[in-house]
Design an enzyme around this catalytic site. Sequence first.
Site, PDB file in Angstrom:
ATOM      1  N   ASP A 110       0.831  -1.203   0.000  1.00  0.00           N
ATOM      2  CA  ASP A 110       0.000   0.000   0.000  1.00  0.00           C
ATOM      3  C   ASP A 110       0.868   1.256   0.000  1.00  0.00           C
ATOM      4  O   ASP A 110       0.656   2.186  -0.788  1.00  0.00           O
ATOM      5  CB  ASP A 110      -0.897   0.028   1.246  1.00  0.00           C
ATOM      6  CG  ASP A 110      -1.923  -1.078   1.285  1.00  0.00           C
ATOM      7  OD1 ASP A 110      -3.038  -0.861   0.797  1.00  0.00           O
ATOM      8  OD2 ASP A 110      -1.611  -2.153   1.822  1.00  0.00           O
ATOM      9  N   GLU A 133      -5.962   7.100  -0.592  1.00  0.00           N
ATOM     10  CA  GLU A 133      -6.367   6.296   0.564  1.00  0.00           C
ATOM     11  C   GLU A 133      -5.326   6.344   1.665  1.00  0.00           C
ATOM     12  O   GLU A 133      -5.659   6.369   2.847  1.00  0.00           O
ATOM     13  CB  GLU A 133      -6.607   4.841   0.147  1.00  0.00           C
ATOM     14  CG  GLU A 133      -7.003   3.957   1.316  1.00  0.00           C
ATOM     15  CD  GLU A 133      -7.384   2.547   0.918  1.00  0.00           C
ATOM     16  OE1 GLU A 133      -7.863   1.801   1.805  1.00  0.00           O
ATOM     17  OE2 GLU A 133      -7.208   2.192  -0.255  1.00  0.00           O
ATOM     18  N   LEU A 175      -3.823   0.440  -3.614  1.00  0.00           N
ATOM     19  CA  LEU A 175      -3.958  -1.017  -3.506  1.00  0.00           C
ATOM     20  C   LEU A 175      -5.388  -1.316  -3.070  1.00  0.00           C
ATOM     21  O   LEU A 175      -5.719  -1.216  -1.884  1.00  0.00           O
ATOM     22  CB  LEU A 175      -2.947  -1.604  -2.513  1.00  0.00           C
ATOM     23  CG  LEU A 175      -2.612  -3.095  -2.639  1.00  0.00           C
ATOM     24  CD1 LEU A 175      -1.406  -3.473  -1.766  1.00  0.00           C
ATOM     25  CD2 LEU A 175      -3.769  -4.011  -2.301  1.00  0.00           C
ATOM     26  N   ASP A 176      -6.221  -1.651  -4.020  1.00  0.00           N
ATOM     27  CA  ASP A 176      -7.600  -2.020  -3.717  1.00  0.00           C
ATOM     28  C   ASP A 176      -7.640  -3.506  -3.386  1.00  0.00           C
ATOM     29  O   ASP A 176      -6.974  -4.313  -4.041  1.00  0.00           O
ATOM     30  CB  ASP A 176      -8.492  -1.712  -4.914  1.00  0.00           C
ATOM     31  CG  ASP A 176      -9.970  -1.870  -4.604  1.00  0.00           C
ATOM     32  OD1 ASP A 176     -10.370  -1.520  -3.477  1.00  0.00           O
ATOM     33  OD2 ASP A 176     -10.711  -2.315  -5.488  1.00  0.00           O
ATOM     34  N   THR A 178      -6.939  -4.814  -0.096  1.00  0.00           N
ATOM     35  CA  THR A 178      -5.774  -5.107   0.747  1.00  0.00           C
ATOM     36  C   THR A 178      -5.970  -6.388   1.552  1.00  0.00           C
ATOM     37  O   THR A 178      -5.035  -7.177   1.726  1.00  0.00           O
ATOM     38  CB  THR A 178      -5.485  -3.930   1.700  1.00  0.00           C
ATOM     39  OG1 THR A 178      -5.191  -2.765   0.926  1.00  0.00           O
ATOM     40  CG2 THR A 178      -4.295  -4.240   2.593  1.00  0.00           C
ATOM     41  N   HIS A 244     -20.144  -8.986   3.206  1.00  0.00           N
ATOM     42  CA  HIS A 244     -21.580  -8.905   3.510  1.00  0.00           C
ATOM     43  C   HIS A 244     -22.436  -9.502   2.394  1.00  0.00           C
ATOM     44  O   HIS A 244     -23.499  -8.981   2.063  1.00  0.00           O
ATOM     45  CB  HIS A 244     -21.999  -7.455   3.792  1.00  0.00           C
ATOM     46  CG  HIS A 244     -21.694  -6.491   2.693  1.00  0.00           C
ATOM     47  ND1 HIS A 244     -20.628  -5.634   2.755  1.00  0.00           N
ATOM     48  CD2 HIS A 244     -22.293  -6.260   1.505  1.00  0.00           C
ATOM     49  CE1 HIS A 244     -20.600  -4.903   1.653  1.00  0.00           C
ATOM     50  NE2 HIS A 244     -21.605  -5.269   0.884  1.00  0.00           N
ATOM     51  N   GLY A 267     -12.584  -6.261  -3.569  1.00  0.00           N
ATOM     52  CA  GLY A 267     -12.124  -5.152  -4.385  1.00  0.00           C
ATOM     53  C   GLY A 267     -13.192  -4.548  -5.261  1.00  0.00           C
ATOM     54  O   GLY A 267     -13.810  -5.235  -6.072  1.00  0.00           O
ATOM     55  N   LYS A 271     -14.891  -5.750  -9.057  1.00  0.00           N
ATOM     56  CA  LYS A 271     -16.338  -5.895  -9.231  1.00  0.00           C
ATOM     57  C   LYS A 271     -16.834  -5.119 -10.444  1.00  0.00           C
ATOM     58  O   LYS A 271     -17.719  -5.588 -11.170  1.00  0.00           O
ATOM     59  CB  LYS A 271     -17.064  -5.454  -7.972  1.00  0.00           C
ATOM     60  CG  LYS A 271     -16.747  -6.294  -6.729  1.00  0.00           C
ATOM     61  CD  LYS A 271     -17.584  -5.855  -5.545  1.00  0.00           C
ATOM     62  CE  LYS A 271     -17.142  -6.513  -4.267  1.00  0.00           C
ATOM     63  NZ  LYS A 271     -15.973  -5.865  -3.643  1.00  0.00           N
ATOM     64  N   ASP A 299     -12.278   4.105  -3.656  1.00  0.00           N
ATOM     65  CA  ASP A 299     -12.591   2.724  -4.037  1.00  0.00           C
ATOM     66  C   ASP A 299     -13.471   2.654  -5.283  1.00  0.00           C
ATOM     67  O   ASP A 299     -13.420   1.667  -6.022  1.00  0.00           O
ATOM     68  CB  ASP A 299     -13.325   2.004  -2.895  1.00  0.00           C
ATOM     69  CG  ASP A 299     -12.427   1.703  -1.711  1.00  0.00           C
ATOM     70  OD1 ASP A 299     -11.264   1.327  -1.932  1.00  0.00           O
ATOM     71  OD2 ASP A 299     -12.885   1.845  -0.568  1.00  0.00           O
TER      72      ASP A 299
END
Length: 358
Positions: A110, A133, A175-176, A178, A244, A267, A271, A299
């Site tokens: 990151d 981020e 870095l998506d 992580t 989730h 990530g 998606k 993101d």
Amino acid sequence: MAPMGIRLSPLGMAVFCLLGLGVLYHLYSGFLAGRFAFFMLSEPAAGGPESPRGSAPAGAVDLRELLAVSVLAAVRGGQEVKRVREGNVLNAKAKGKTREGAEEQLTSGDLLSNRRMFYLLKGAFPAVQINSEERVDTADQETISWDRSIPEDIKQKIQPKEVPAESVTVWIDPLDATQEYTEDLRQYVTTMVCVAVNGKPVIGVIHKPFSSYTAWAMVDGGSNVKARSSYNEKTPRIIVSRSHAGKVEQVARQTFGNKTVIIPAGGAGYKVLALLDVAEKNQEEADVYIHVTYIKKWDICAGNAVLRALGGHMTTLTGEEISYTGSDGNEGGLIASINMNHKALIEKLPDLEKTSHK
């Protein structure tokens, strides 16, 4: 007796005039020379660094150039991400918890990616606001130059377009995914850059470091990626966060039926790519992307820009456009689709919005 007048010969008059002109010349020659020198110094040298040939004037940003350096930044950051992971020197540590109570990880990947991406973009466009981020430590400051070269595919598809520098905000995610990175689930990992103009996402870059695949797009410009030929609106495949998936699955199956497929994934960049025509063996395909909790703008901004450029949509769960100014978070969840009736999808999923603020 009247006084006698003084008479000068024509020769004397000529000498007198020449002496007067000489005095005026000496008085003004120094002044004019000084003004000329000031004028020359105040003009930038042709082709010099202050106004390179073909670049935007001071106070303006060429979006084609910004796209080119954004692609380079995502690739350079991805090189650091890959190097750290393959060297197994992550130095992972907790940096806090999400609103749902999940622990957020921070790795050397990151930080090193962030440094490389931030300073490349800042060096190329110092007047532009950059949101990242990760925090930028001034002790780690470095100078990274850009040679102002533009890749041929961008030259062919994108025309120069200037906008005021103060209208631009750049969002970078070094870095998506992580969490997945620490679990060595490499297919989910991306580096991303987004350019917003007056809060609207107009440039998106999503790079996959472990396969060297890069998707980019510019609204009202062009792209190197496209939508798939068909999507299933009746029983869509819905891609959601691994953390989730159950929340979305229950409501989605009530809405679309028991045949609805829920794809848990890591990530936000991954998606969004799942909705597009991406020739990657480890890239799953989905019809709709839904997120039901709070999410950071770095993101989602790049994916939002890519979808907008291709005619798709990314909104809150109530159908509101997401503004990329002000706070760094999006409270309203999100739903993303392309070549589908986006409004109808929102109307079918009214209950999901209630969980996005929790």
